[in-house]
Scaffold this motif. Sequence first.
Motif, mmCIF file in Angstrom:
data_model
loop_
_atom_site.group_PDB
_atom_site.id
_atom_site.type_symbol
_atom_site.label_atom_id
_atom_site.label_comp_id
_atom_site.label_asym_id
_atom_site.label_seq_id
_atom_site.Cartn_x
_atom_site.Cartn_y
_atom_site.Cartn_z
ATOM 1 N N LYS A 261 4.634 0.253 -8.357
ATOM 2 C CA LYS A 261 3.866 -0.357 -7.380
ATOM 3 C C LYS A 261 4.768 -1.124 -6.232
ATOM 4 O O LYS A 261 4.409 -1.120 -5.088
ATOM 5 C CB LYS A 261 3.390 -1.705 -8.100
ATOM 6 N N LYS A 262 5.947 -1.627 -6.412
ATOM 7 C CA LYS A 262 6.706 -2.262 -5.596
ATOM 8 C C LYS A 262 7.104 -1.383 -4.674
ATOM 9 O O LYS A 262 7.338 -1.624 -3.195
ATOM 10 C CB LYS A 262 7.903 -3.260 -6.231
ATOM 11 N N GLU B 241 4.259 -0.459 -2.120
ATOM 12 C CA GLU B 241 4.069 -1.721 -1.322
ATOM 13 C C GLU B 241 5.172 -1.797 -0.232
ATOM 14 O O GLU B 241 5.023 -2.051 1.072
ATOM 15 C CB GLU B 241 4.094 -2.841 -2.015
ATOM 16 N N GLU C 62 4.382 0.808 2.570
ATOM 17 C CA GLU C 62 3.196 0.336 3.087
ATOM 18 C C GLU C 62 3.231 -0.803 4.292
ATOM 19 O O GLU C 62 2.724 -1.065 5.137
ATOM 20 C CB GLU C 62 1.951 0.057 2.178
ATOM 21 N N GLU C 63 4.118 -1.564 3.864
ATOM 22 C CA GLU C 63 4.357 -2.880 4.650
ATOM 23 C C GLU C 63 5.033 -2.525 5.976
ATOM 24 O O GLU C 63 4.942 -3.299 6.670
ATOM 25 C CB GLU C 63 5.203 -3.923 4.044
ATOM 26 N N LYS D 250 -2.297 4.064 2.028
ATOM 27 C CA LYS D 250 -3.321 2.929 2.584
ATOM 28 C C LYS D 250 -3.084 3.250 4.169
ATOM 29 O O LYS D 250 -4.405 2.813 4.482
ATOM 30 C CB LYS D 250 -2.216 1.764 2.368
ATOM 31 N N GLN E 74 1.777 6.672 7.283
ATOM 32 C CA GLN E 74 3.119 6.595 5.976
ATOM 33 C C GLN E 74 3.211 7.851 5.661
ATOM 34 O O GLN E 74 4.284 8.234 4.880
ATOM 35 C CB GLN E 74 2.455 5.627 4.882
#
Length: 371
Positions: free
Chosen positions: A13-14, A17, A20-21, A220, A224
Motif C-alpha cells: 500500500k505504501k 501510494e 501515485e503521489e 489511480k 503513472q
Amino acid sequence: MASKLKNAQLDAKKALEAVEEQFQTLQILNEQGEVVNEAAMPNLTDEQLQELMRRMVYTRILDQRSISLNRQGRLGFYAPTAGQEASQLASQFALETEDFILPGYRDVPQIVWHGLPLSQAFLWSRGHFEGMNIPEGVNVLHPQIIIGAQYVQTAGVALGMKKRGTKAVAITYTGDGGTSQGDFYEGINFAGAYKAPAIFVIQNNQFAISTPREKQTAAKTLAQKAVAAGIPGIVVDGMDPLAVYAATREARERAINGEGPTLIETLTYRYGPHTMAGDDPTRYRTADLDNEWEKKDPLVRFRKFLENKGLWSEEKETEVIEQAKEDIKEALKQADAAPKQKVTDLMSIMYEEMPQTLKEQYELYKEKESK
C-alpha cells in the motif's frame, strides 16, 4: 485461509501510494479563467493566445457542422471532438512544422491544423483514397482506426528521427480505453528503451465508448503507467489549454534534447457520442456528469481569460465562426468535386507492381467500369 507474512519485505500500500503521489494534476487556468499557477505560465505572445482561441472556436464549429453532415449522409465515419479542443489543439500548437503527428480516429483537428487540407479530411471520412494523399511537407499519417496501434507506429517514427539526427518529435494520441491495449505499453516501452523523441498523449475523456474510466484499470492515474516503461509521465487538466500547451512544449524540449519520450494524460471530456455510428451516451452517462463537465468547457474558460486581458471579444468570435462556415462550405465543394472512386483506382495504387492474379481482375473491372 492464507496467513499474513510475519516479515513482509514490501509494504504494498505504501509503495503504491508513493507512486501515485507523484502524479498531481497540472493546472494553470481554473474554471473561471483565472491564473492559479503563475510559475507554469507558458511564454506565449498575445497574438499566439488569440490564435489558439481562434483555432478552438473554429474547431467547435467544424465539429458541429461535421455532425450535421454525417446525419445528412454527406460524411462517413465521424468521431465528435467538442470538449476536447484544449487537449487536441493546445498540444498541436506546441509543435513545430517538422514534427510528425500520428493521430487516432478522433484526432482529425490536429492534422488539419498541421497542414492537411480540410477537403481531404472530408474525403478521408468518406473512405475516398484521395483523403490521405498527404501533401508534400505535411508531416501527418492518416487517423488510425485500430485502437492503440498508433503508439507502436509512433515509437518507430520517433526512432527513425533519432537515427537521422532530426531535431523533431513524433506525437500520438489515444483515449483512456486505448491504455488497456497491448500496443499502448509496447509503444511507450520501446520508445523509452531507445530514448526515442516521442510524445504519447492519453486523452482521458472518462469513457472508452461506454466503459467508464474506473473500470479500465486499478491505477489511480493513467499517467503513472509511464513508471513501468521508465519514462516521465504527467497528468494535465485537459480542459485548460495553457496547461496542455506547457506540458507538451516541455515534453518536446526534452525529446529533442535527447532525453527520450514523455507520457501525458489530459483529463478531458467528450460532450457528444463516441462516434456517430449509433452510440447513445445517455445510456451510460448521467445528465449530472454532463453538466459538471460543461462547467469546465475549455472555450468558456479560455474566453474568460482572454477577455480579462482585453484580447477577445464577441465580435472577434463571430468573425471566426463565419470564417469557419465559409471554409467548410468551400472544402465540401472541393470534396464533392473529387472523381468518383473506382475499384481499378484502388487496385492500381495498392502495389508498385501488380501481381498477375490482380492484373486479370483489373482488366475485368476496367471493362465493367467502361460501360
